[in-house]
Design a protein around this motif. Structure first.
Motif, mmCIF file in Angstrom:
data_model
loop_
_atom_site.group_PDB
_atom_site.id
_atom_site.type_symbol
_atom_site.label_atom_id
_atom_site.label_comp_id
_atom_site.label_asym_id
_atom_site.label_seq_id
_atom_site.Cartn_x
_atom_site.Cartn_y
_atom_site.Cartn_z
ATOM 1 N N SER A 51 38.401 38.166 19.621
ATOM 2 C CA SER A 51 39.070 36.938 20.354
ATOM 3 C C SER A 51 40.337 37.694 20.862
ATOM 4 N N PRO A 52 40.268 38.426 22.211
ATOM 5 C CA PRO A 52 41.149 38.746 22.843
ATOM 6 C C PRO A 52 42.181 37.537 23.375
ATOM 7 N N THR A 53 41.656 36.510 23.489
ATOM 8 C CA THR A 53 42.900 35.336 23.748
ATOM 9 C C THR A 53 43.853 35.267 22.685
ATOM 10 N N ALA A 54 43.219 35.465 21.517
ATOM 11 C CA ALA A 54 44.690 35.543 20.497
ATOM 12 C C ALA A 54 45.531 36.465 20.786
ATOM 13 N N THR A 55 45.226 37.358 21.311
ATOM 14 C CA THR A 55 46.395 38.634 21.812
ATOM 15 C C THR A 55 47.234 38.095 22.989
ATOM 16 N N PHE A 56 47.097 37.128 23.716
ATOM 17 C CA PHE A 56 47.680 36.701 24.704
ATOM 18 C C PHE A 56 49.159 36.595 24.603
ATOM 19 N N GLN A 57 49.873 37.471 25.235
ATOM 20 C CA GLN A 57 51.439 37.390 24.786
ATOM 21 C C GLN A 57 52.150 36.194 26.068
ATOM 22 N N LEU A 58 52.641 35.144 25.590
ATOM 23 C CA LEU A 58 53.159 34.135 26.467
ATOM 24 C C LEU A 58 54.414 34.610 27.230
ATOM 25 N N ASP A 59 55.104 35.332 26.743
ATOM 26 C CA ASP A 59 56.333 35.684 27.429
ATOM 27 C C ASP A 59 56.337 36.980 27.814
ATOM 28 N N ASP A 60 54.937 37.623 28.004
ATOM 29 C CA ASP A 60 54.751 39.048 28.806
ATOM 30 C C ASP A 60 54.306 38.641 30.079
ATOM 31 N N TYR A 61 54.995 39.182 31.176
ATOM 32 C CA TYR A 61 54.661 38.953 32.272
ATOM 33 C C TYR A 61 54.190 40.293 33.048
ATOM 34 N N SER A 62 53.943 41.365 31.977
ATOM 35 C CA SER A 62 53.392 42.641 32.752
ATOM 36 C C SER A 62 51.952 42.436 33.274
ATOM 37 N N MET A 63 51.780 43.560 34.100
ATOM 38 C CA MET A 63 50.331 43.601 34.672
ATOM 39 C C MET A 63 49.224 43.632 33.746
ATOM 40 N N ALA A 64 49.706 44.359 32.564
ATOM 41 C CA ALA A 64 48.597 44.831 31.437
ATOM 42 C C ALA A 64 48.272 43.358 31.016
ATOM 43 N N ASN A 65 49.316 42.647 30.706
ATOM 44 C CA ASN A 65 48.855 41.283 30.132
ATOM 45 C C ASN A 65 48.278 40.245 30.927
ATOM 46 N N VAL A 66 48.540 40.144 32.199
ATOM 47 C CA VAL A 66 47.941 39.398 33.270
ATOM 48 C C VAL A 66 46.489 39.780 33.427
ATOM 49 N N VAL A 67 46.161 41.324 33.508
ATOM 50 C CA VAL A 67 44.898 41.626 33.925
ATOM 51 C C VAL A 67 44.045 41.398 32.613
ATOM 52 N N SER A 68 44.612 41.576 31.243
ATOM 53 C CA SER A 68 43.780 41.314 30.260
ATOM 54 C C SER A 68 43.436 39.961 29.963
ATOM 55 N N ALA A 69 44.337 38.952 30.447
ATOM 56 C CA ALA A 69 44.015 37.813 30.443
ATOM 57 C C ALA A 69 43.239 37.204 31.428
ATOM 58 N N ALA A 70 43.055 37.729 32.473
ATOM 59 C CA ALA A 70 41.973 37.648 33.435
ATOM 60 C C ALA A 70 40.669 38.072 33.117
ATOM 61 N N ILE A 71 40.607 39.190 32.610
ATOM 62 C CA ILE A 71 39.098 39.593 32.467
ATOM 63 C C ILE A 71 38.614 39.510 30.961
ATOM 64 N N PHE A 72 39.385 39.192 30.028
ATOM 65 C CA PHE A 72 38.877 39.090 28.713
ATOM 66 C C PHE A 72 38.479 37.645 28.310
ATOM 67 N N GLY A 73 37.682 37.331 27.369
ATOM 68 C CA GLY A 73 37.151 36.271 26.853
ATOM 69 C C GLY A 73 36.694 36.653 25.350
ATOM 70 N N ASP A 74 36.416 35.553 24.584
ATOM 71 C CA ASP A 74 35.886 35.720 23.225
ATOM 72 C C ASP A 74 34.447 35.693 23.040
ATOM 73 N N GLY A 75 34.043 36.305 22.030
ATOM 74 C CA GLY A 75 32.670 36.083 21.689
ATOM 75 C C GLY A 75 32.182 36.918 20.322
#
Length: 357
Positions: free
Chosen positions: A175-199
């Motif tokens: 579950s990569p979405t469980a690692t999403f950081q709401l207060d982190d606007y870094s490119m690493a967080n943005v890119v990971s949120a854009a490409i990752f999903g759970d399964g």
């Protein structure tokens, strides 16, 4: 000893998806709420990253509204534990029924996940809920990231080669979405949120004479020196924070010949002899990099791109979705397949397959 009895075969692969999902256009309004205090240029950049990620749909153990809400590490990890257990039970049960095995037929169970923390690990819950044998050998693989689906196959292969007539299950739940950081606007967080999903996925392997499927010819790991900082998680008070170096695709390209050719040469093969490329889709840029390299060799990774489009990058789970597509479509007798994934360390993991003649 009968040589057929010693060969390790992949008998079946099954997937299971979480209950929540959103197509990319439906995520854009949620991004507006997340980026409400950011300037317009940054908002456009983030939306462009999501729109160009080559991911049409993402699945999640949490509702999209939950993902974008201020939950603590403890709250998110509690959801992770609860849902990982559910998905693990479902996918293992489904896989066993698919190949008509009983739960008590399993001698070895490997569980794979890096996107949350749970002790005891998932395998302990599966032993109880599915009533596996009390002497089943268990191995949790927790810190190898995207590469771990193939890592688990390497470990299962070693166990089964040493123990003819045995059966193993690999259960990967992420579950990569469980690692999403709401207060982190870094490119690493943005890119990971854009490409990752759970399964979730389950692969069943066997060294039993009566079981059939593509044979594992060889396995191998390739470790990059001095690249520990390129990919992984940093454990913060708010949870697991993504580390993703933009140099990853170029680093893969630089090492690609050493990753592929010696491994195949050891097995008296060249890339021209490989009929199926079963490649983990790390993200659009990595896919484009590897596609260009394989394209020069006259090969394609169309199934990899399709899995990324349909589900996103589900970390260790994803390569098993690609493998399932190949197995369901059928490999011709004598075909060779090459499984390949990359993960923290930095490392590449490889498995060479052959369909029975």
């Amino acid at each position: 000893m009968d040589s057929r009895q010693q060969s390790v075969k992949i008998v079946g692969v099954t997937k299971e998806l979480p209950q929540f999902s959103r197509e990319t256009p439906d995520i854009m309004p949620l991004l507006d709420g997340w980026l409400v205090n950011k300037d317009e240029r940054f908002k456009r950049k983030v939306k462009k990253i999501f729109g160009n990620a080559a991911v049409d749909k993402r699945y999640s153990i949490m509702s999209p509204e939950e993902v974008f809400s201020a939950t603590s590490f403890e709250e998110k990890n509690d959801i992770y534990i609860r849902e990982v257990i559910k998905l693990g039970e479902k996918v293992l049960d489904k896989a066993l029924k698919k190949v008509q095995w009983n739960a008590t037929d399993l001698d070895y169970i490997i569980t794979v996940s890096c996107t949350g923390i749970m002790i005891p690990s998932l395998d302990a819950y599966l032993i109880n809920s599915l009533q596996l044998r009390q002497d089943v050998v268990r191995l949790p693989v927790t810190e190898m990231g995207c590469a771990a689906g193939i890592s688990a196959m390497v470990y299962a292969n070693e166990f089964l080669k040493a123990n003819p007539g045995k059966r193993a299950a690999i259960i990967a739940v992420e579950s990569p979405t469980a690692t999403f950081q709401l207060d982190d606007y870094s490119m690493a967080n943005v890119v990971s949120a854009a490409i990752f999903g759970d399964g979730a996925a389950c692969a069943l392997l066997s060294s039993h004479e009566e079981d059939h499927g593509p044979q594992i010819v060889d396995t191998g790991m390739y470790h990059f020196y001095d690249a520990e900082q390129m990919m992984g998680f940093s454990l913060t008070n708010m949870g697991l924070k993504m580390i993703l170096d933009p140099a990853v695709p170029d680093t893969i390209a630089e090492h690609f010949p050493m990753i592929i050719h010696p491994f195949l040469e050891k097995n008296a093969l060249k890339i021209e002899d490989i009929d199926h490329l079963i490649f983990h889709p790390g993200g659009k840029k990595i896919v484009q990099t590897v596609e260009a390299l394989f394209g020069e060799m006259g090969k394609n990774i169309d199934n990899t791109k399709e899995v990324l489009r349909l589900y996103g990058n589900m970390s260790s789970v994803t390569v098993l979705y690609v493998l399932e597509r190949f197995m369901e479509r059928g490999m011709q007798p004598g075909d060779h397949g090459l499984m390949l994934s990359f993960g923290p360390g930095f490392s590449a993991q490889r498995v060479l397959l052959k369909s029975p003649d």
